[in-house]
Design an enzyme around this catalytic site. Structure first.
Site, PDB file in Angstrom:
ATOM      1  N   ARG A  63       0.837  -1.211   0.000  1.00  0.00           N
ATOM      2  CA  ARG A  63       0.000   0.000   0.000  1.00  0.00           C
ATOM      3  C   ARG A  63       0.869   1.257   0.000  1.00  0.00           C
ATOM      4  O   ARG A  63       0.474   2.320  -0.469  1.00  0.00           O
ATOM      5  CB  ARG A  63      -0.965   0.006   1.210  1.00  0.00           C
ATOM      6  CG  ARG A  63      -1.763   1.299   1.340  1.00  0.00           C
ATOM      7  CD  ARG A  63      -3.022   1.166   2.204  1.00  0.00           C
ATOM      8  NE  ARG A  63      -2.802   0.445   3.431  1.00  0.00           N
ATOM      9  CZ  ARG A  63      -2.223   0.941   4.540  1.00  0.00           C
ATOM     10  NH1 ARG A  63      -1.793   2.187   4.558  1.00  0.00           N
ATOM     11  NH2 ARG A  63      -2.074   0.197   5.613  1.00  0.00           N
ATOM     12  N   TYR A 116     -18.189  13.372 -15.515  1.00  0.00           N
ATOM     13  CA  TYR A 116     -18.585  11.996 -15.252  1.00  0.00           C
ATOM     14  C   TYR A 116     -19.487  11.926 -14.000  1.00  0.00           C
ATOM     15  O   TYR A 116     -19.234  12.613 -13.008  1.00  0.00           O
ATOM     16  CB  TYR A 116     -17.324  11.127 -15.093  1.00  0.00           C
ATOM     17  CG  TYR A 116     -17.625   9.767 -14.544  1.00  0.00           C
ATOM     18  CD1 TYR A 116     -18.535   8.925 -15.188  1.00  0.00           C
ATOM     19  CD2 TYR A 116     -17.034   9.321 -13.370  1.00  0.00           C
ATOM     20  CE1 TYR A 116     -18.837   7.685 -14.673  1.00  0.00           C
ATOM     21  CE2 TYR A 116     -17.322   8.071 -12.858  1.00  0.00           C
ATOM     22  CZ  TYR A 116     -18.231   7.263 -13.503  1.00  0.00           C
ATOM     23  OH  TYR A 116     -18.539   6.035 -12.985  1.00  0.00           O
ATOM     24  N   ASP A 188      -8.941  15.949 -15.742  1.00  0.00           N
ATOM     25  CA  ASP A 188      -9.219  14.537 -15.993  1.00  0.00           C
ATOM     26  C   ASP A 188      -8.988  14.301 -17.491  1.00  0.00           C
ATOM     27  O   ASP A 188      -9.738  14.802 -18.329  1.00  0.00           O
ATOM     28  CB  ASP A 188     -10.673  14.237 -15.591  1.00  0.00           C
ATOM     29  CG  ASP A 188     -11.015  12.757 -15.728  1.00  0.00           C
ATOM     30  OD1 ASP A 188     -10.409  12.082 -16.589  1.00  0.00           O
ATOM     31  OD2 ASP A 188     -11.905  12.286 -15.001  1.00  0.00           O
ATOM     32  N   LYS A 213      -9.770   2.791 -18.675  1.00  0.00           N
ATOM     33  CA  LYS A 213     -10.208   3.064 -20.045  1.00  0.00           C
ATOM     34  C   LYS A 213      -9.058   2.831 -21.032  1.00  0.00           C
ATOM     35  O   LYS A 213      -8.487   1.763 -21.049  1.00  0.00           O
ATOM     36  CB  LYS A 213     -10.789   4.485 -20.098  1.00  0.00           C
ATOM     37  CG  LYS A 213     -11.768   4.800 -18.956  1.00  0.00           C
ATOM     38  CD  LYS A 213     -13.007   3.976 -19.033  1.00  0.00           C
ATOM     39  CE  LYS A 213     -14.017   4.067 -17.906  1.00  0.00           C
ATOM     40  NZ  LYS A 213     -13.810   4.811 -16.714  1.00  0.00           N
TER      41      LYS A 213
HETATM   42  C1  3LM Z   1     -18.059   5.671 -17.983  1.00  0.00           C
HETATM   43  N1  3LM Z   1     -16.418   6.467 -16.483  1.00  0.00           N
HETATM   44  O1  3LM Z   1     -18.578   4.734 -18.564  1.00  0.00           O
HETATM   45  P1  3LM Z   1     -13.243   4.527 -12.599  1.00  0.00           P
HETATM   46  N2  3LM Z   1     -13.234  10.080 -15.041  1.00  0.00           N
HETATM   47  C2  3LM Z   1     -13.907   9.869 -16.192  1.00  0.00           C
HETATM   48  C3  3LM Z   1     -14.658   8.704 -16.359  1.00  0.00           C
HETATM   49  O2  3LM Z   1     -15.315   8.541 -17.508  1.00  0.00           O
HETATM   50  C4  3LM Z   1     -14.696   7.752 -15.310  1.00  0.00           C
HETATM   51  C5  3LM Z   1     -13.990   8.006 -14.141  1.00  0.00           C
HETATM   52  C6  3LM Z   1     -13.253   9.177 -14.040  1.00  0.00           C
HETATM   53  C7  3LM Z   1     -17.261   5.435 -16.755  1.00  0.00           C
HETATM   54  C8  3LM Z   1     -17.357   4.354 -15.943  1.00  0.00           C
HETATM   55  S1  3LM Z   1     -19.917   4.206 -15.058  1.00  0.00           S
HETATM   56  C9  3LM Z   1     -20.384   3.245 -13.706  1.00  0.00           C
HETATM   57  C10 3LM Z   1     -18.465   3.456 -15.748  1.00  0.00           C
HETATM   58  C11 3LM Z   1     -13.869  10.899 -17.258  1.00  0.00           C
HETATM   59  C12 3LM Z   1     -15.487   6.503 -15.412  1.00  0.00           C
HETATM   60  C13 3LM Z   1     -13.963   7.033 -13.007  1.00  0.00           C
HETATM   61  O3  3LM Z   1     -13.293   4.753 -11.124  1.00  0.00           O
HETATM   62  O4  3LM Z   1     -11.995   3.846 -13.031  1.00  0.00           O
HETATM   63  O5  3LM Z   1     -14.501   3.912 -13.116  1.00  0.00           O
HETATM   64  O6  3LM Z   1     -13.119   5.974 -13.287  1.00  0.00           O
HETATM   65  O7  3LM Z   1     -18.156   6.841 -18.388  1.00  0.00           O
END
Ligand code: 3LM
Length: 416
Positions: A63, A116, A188, A213
């Site tokens: 961690r 998001y 972001d 992603k």
């Molecule tokens: C999506 N997005 O389908 P994680 N910043 C951006 C994002 O698009 C996302 C995050 C941060 C999607 C996830 S929706 C339940 C699924 C621009 C995530 C957050 O914590 O790794 O999911 O990232 O748009």
């Protein structure tokens, strides 16, 4: 050492994704080893105590640091043009760890109005609970940011292109305003990747990613990354990451290191496919609007070649019709998968109002223009023609066959 690849900052991005920041291995392994371990043995008690006291370098516990996650941090930071990086359990782990490390009760944060869904929930609900004030503004006009800045504004949060509408924010213009008040700018960069946009060049202080992603690119990991100055990353690692604990597992880091090697070729194909799909969508009579940075009339064009170096592979489009048409269109698809997320080999399609942006209140969704007929497609790596043909058969079934049936039923009723 011959295979120490740290020095060549003049390499082009395609080379950097494969060699940049690569650490030499004691056995000469081509691929970074996976240190799948929770803890690290000390030779003596004195050594362990000295590591905890920071008097001696060396690993303690995963961690707090792990060679595999450290390698990923160094490599993504190099791609983003920052000196340091921090690997997080998820993209949301990265957003929250990066923000909360620098905020306290009574601080004020300015946030782009369309972002998001879970970032919106974090800022609008959780931050409020801890006494951090958040103001959402339409940053497509940077002057709105000036109007929102206060003496206690500590951070400005940008997502560009923004989820789900691909709204574009001029990072340099917003950063100039934020820096007049010494506020940190956090971007972001999930939708672009460092290959298409390096926000540090426009003045960002911190860049975060949902590595779930494009960076990983294979749909088998949830992860996040933060890039910044050595001091800021040290602050994040020694506070919110160490004590709140949303750190990345070494196995996930290893998978992302593997994914990174093909980032350049994947992004090229993603972008080419997305242009073809967007051009197809624009011509469809059942599609009212297409939001895609690669279209000639999209506001992104103003920043192409400066802030942005490609259009990405996420397209949003607005249908003529109602929410049932949107649902039917998705349900008729055969190749394209109904799923949230983006940046995978598989083309994914989803309905933001009921899925990714359901954490918004109905009122906030209406304000952000996330309607019931908005659809988001994350174009994958399949043959573009196959993606388009699947959309075509689903459009035909939704708008031609079903509507004809309805009309006929309507006619039967009215003339019967
Ligand atoms: C999506 N997005 O389908 P994680 N910043 C951006 C994002 O698009 C996302 C995050 C941060 C999607 C996830 S929706 C339940 C699924 C621009 C995530 C957050 O914590 O790794 O999911 O990232 O748009």
């Amino acid at each position: 050492m011959r295979n120490n690849k740290n020095q060549k900052s003049q390499w082009q991005p395609a080379t950097m994704t494969i060699h940049g920041g690569k650490q030499p291995d004691q056995h000469g392994a081509l691929v970074a080893p996976l240190y799948q371990t929770a803890t690290f043995a000390f030779n003596t008690t004195a050594e362990g105590s000295a590591r905890f006291a920071g008097e001696e370098s060396g690993y303690i516990y995963s961690r707090l640091g792990n060679p595999t996650t450290n390698e990923l941090e160094a490599r993504v930071a190099q791609l983003e043009g920052f000196p340091a990086g921090a690997a997080c359990a998820t993209g949301m782990g990265a957003v929250s760890a990066a923000m909360l490390a620098f905020l306290q009760q009574g601080d004020h944060v300015v946030v782009a109005d369309a972002i998001y869904g879970c970032s919106f929930a974090l800022f609008s609900h959780l931050f409020k609970k801890f006494g951090i004030e958040v103001e959402f503004v339409d940053m497509t006009d940077a002057e709105n940011v000036r109007g929102a800045m206060r003496d206690n504004t500590k951070m400005v949060f940008i997502e560009t292109p923004a989820n789900p509408h691909l709204k574009i924010i001029d990072i340099a213009a917003v950063a100039a305003i934020a820096h007049e008040r010494q506020a940190r700018v956090i971007v972001d960069n999930t939708f672009m990747t460092p290959l298409l946009q390096q926000p540090r060049k426009q003045g960002a202080d911190l860049v975060i990613h949902s590595a779930t992603k494009f960076l990983n690119g294979h749909g088998d990991v949830v992860a996040g990354l933060i890039c910044g100055s050595a001091e800021d990353i040290e602050m994040i690692k020694s506070t919110t990451l160490k004590d709140m604990g949303a750190t990345m597992s070494p196995h996930d880091a290893w998978l992302i290191l593997r994914g990174l090697k093909t980032l350049d070729v994947r992004m090229e194909r993603h972008c080419q496919n997305a242009v073809k799909v967007a051009e197809y969508l624009v011509q469809q009579p059942f599609v009212r609007d297409v939001y895609f940075p690669g279209l000639p009339d999209h506001p992104a064009q103003r920043l192409m070649g400066t802030q942005m170096h490609g259009s990405g592979a996420v397209i949003a489009f607005e249908l003529h019709g109602d929410s049932q048409d949107a649902q039917r269109l998705l349900d008729y698809l055969e190749l394209i998968t109904i799923a949230v997320s983006l940046g995978d080999a598989e083309t994914l399609i989803q309905h933001p109002a009921s899925m990714t942006h359901s954490p918004y209140s109905a009122e906030a969704r209406a304000r952000a223009g996330i309607s019931e007929t908005l659809i988001r497609i994350a174009v994958g790596l399949e043959a573009a023609d196959d993606i388009i043909n699947d959309l075509a058969q689903a459009f035909a079934k939704t708008f031609v066959i079903d509507n004809t049936k309805e009309q006929q039923q309507g006619e039967t009723v009215s003339y019967g």
